[in-house]
Design a protein around this motif. Structure first.
Motif, short mmCIF file in Angstrom:
data_model
loop_
_atom_site.label_atom_id
_atom_site.label_comp_id
_atom_site.label_asym_id
_atom_site.label_seq_id
_atom_site.Cartn_x
_atom_site.Cartn_y
_atom_site.Cartn_z
N SER A 135 0.85 -1.19 0.00
CA SER A 135 0.00 0.00 0.00
C SER A 135 0.88 1.24 0.00
N VAL A 136 0.69 2.09 -0.99
CA VAL A 136 1.43 3.35 -1.08
C VAL A 136 0.41 4.49 -1.06
N PRO A 137 0.17 5.09 0.10
CA PRO A 137 -0.85 6.13 0.20
C PRO A 137 -0.50 7.37 -0.62
N SER A 138 -1.50 7.90 -1.30
CA SER A 138 -1.49 9.13 -2.09
C SER A 138 -0.98 8.90 -3.51
N THR A 139 -1.59 9.65 -4.43
CA THR A 139 -1.23 9.55 -5.84
C THR A 139 0.20 9.97 -6.09
N ARG A 140 0.65 11.01 -5.40
CA ARG A 140 2.02 11.52 -5.63
C ARG A 140 3.07 10.47 -5.27
#
Length: 270
Positions: free
Chosen positions: A234-239
């Motif tokens: 899981s990699v939170p955020s679009t950036r």
């Protein structure tokens, strides 16, 4: 070492799920506790400081009507790790959140060996042993989830922190492969910069522009959503998803060069 105590002598509701969270008294750990409490989980909160844990437990019980148990442990010691394994073996834990961790502002060569060992104990050995214990019980029960807070730094070469977070990521991925044919989910969370007390405790300045910094609430909510969907990473955020994607294809030589320069600048600022 103090042992776990169920607060106010109130037994946990056997119909409610229960989550164990390490490093739960502040930062991402406290936010995980808050959001899981909102979802109706009883909690076991683990950290080194009883006062902070009790304050957190008071707030959560008062606001969400759940039962919170506190476990005062030092995960830089085998005794502390064993205390939590004992909790996992004795009590039903439906969700384990491996969040405890700390950073080192000195380079590998300038850090005391004792600090290096503590760093490894908290963010790798504890993660490995607690995840193993929880996974075995969850597999036997046919349900459960494990969330390990790694870091986007696991893709870099920022010294000891990158090394230990990378190892924790690999352990999580390996465990997910072992449990692929079971309902148990295993998720590694790779946040970028998050607004918590982490950097204040290290006594270093926050790096980079403001837009790079995420709120803990967003990181936790997205990572829990990914965990429920069974995502391994899981990699939170679009950036940061974009940065993660780039990190998969950038040559390691360039990664080492960029990481080394960033590390030097950061140590000078601190």
């Amino acid at each position: 070492m103090e042992t776990a105590t169920t607060r106010r002598n109130t037994a946990a509701d056997p119909t409610r799920p229960r989550a164990l969270i390490t490093g739960a008294s502040a930062g991402l750990g406290r936010e995980y506790a808050k959001q899981l409490a909102l979802d109706g989980y009883d909690l076991v909160l683990a950290a080194r400081g009883r006062e902070a844990l009790e304050a957190c437990a008071d707030e959560l019980e008062r606001h969400y009507g759940i039962v919170v148990q506190v476990q005062v442990v030092d995960l830089a010691t085998q005794e502390g790790i064993d205390d939590l394994i004992d909790v996992i073996d004795r009590e039903r834990i439906d969700v384990l959140v491996n969040n405890a961790g700390f950073g080192l502002k000195t380079s590998l060569m300038d850090t005391d060996p004792e600090q290096l060992i503590a760093n490894d104990m908290v963010m790798l050995r504890a993660v490995t042993l607690l995840s193993r214990a929880a996974a075995r019980h969850m597999r036997d029960r046919g349900r459960g989830g494990i969330v390990t807070v790694s870091s986007l730094a696991a893709l870099g070469a920022y010294g000891v922190y990158s090394a230990v977070k990378s190892a924790a990521l690999l352990v999580t991925e390996a465990l997910s492969s072992e449990l692929i044919d079971t309902p148990v989910t295993v998720t590694a969370v790779l946040p970028g910069f998050v607004k918590t007390e982490f950097h204040d405790r290290m006594r270093v300045r926050r790096a980079g522009p403001e837009w790079l910094w995420l709120d803990a609430e967003h990181v936790v909510s997205e990572s829990l959503r990914d965990a429920r969907r069974g995502r391994v990473v899981s990699v939170p955020s679009t950036r940061y998803k974009a940065i993660y994607a780039i990190g998969q294809v950038v040559p390691r030589g360039l990664v080492r060069s960029l990481s080394g320069g960033f590390g030097v600048r950061r140590r000078k600022r601190s």
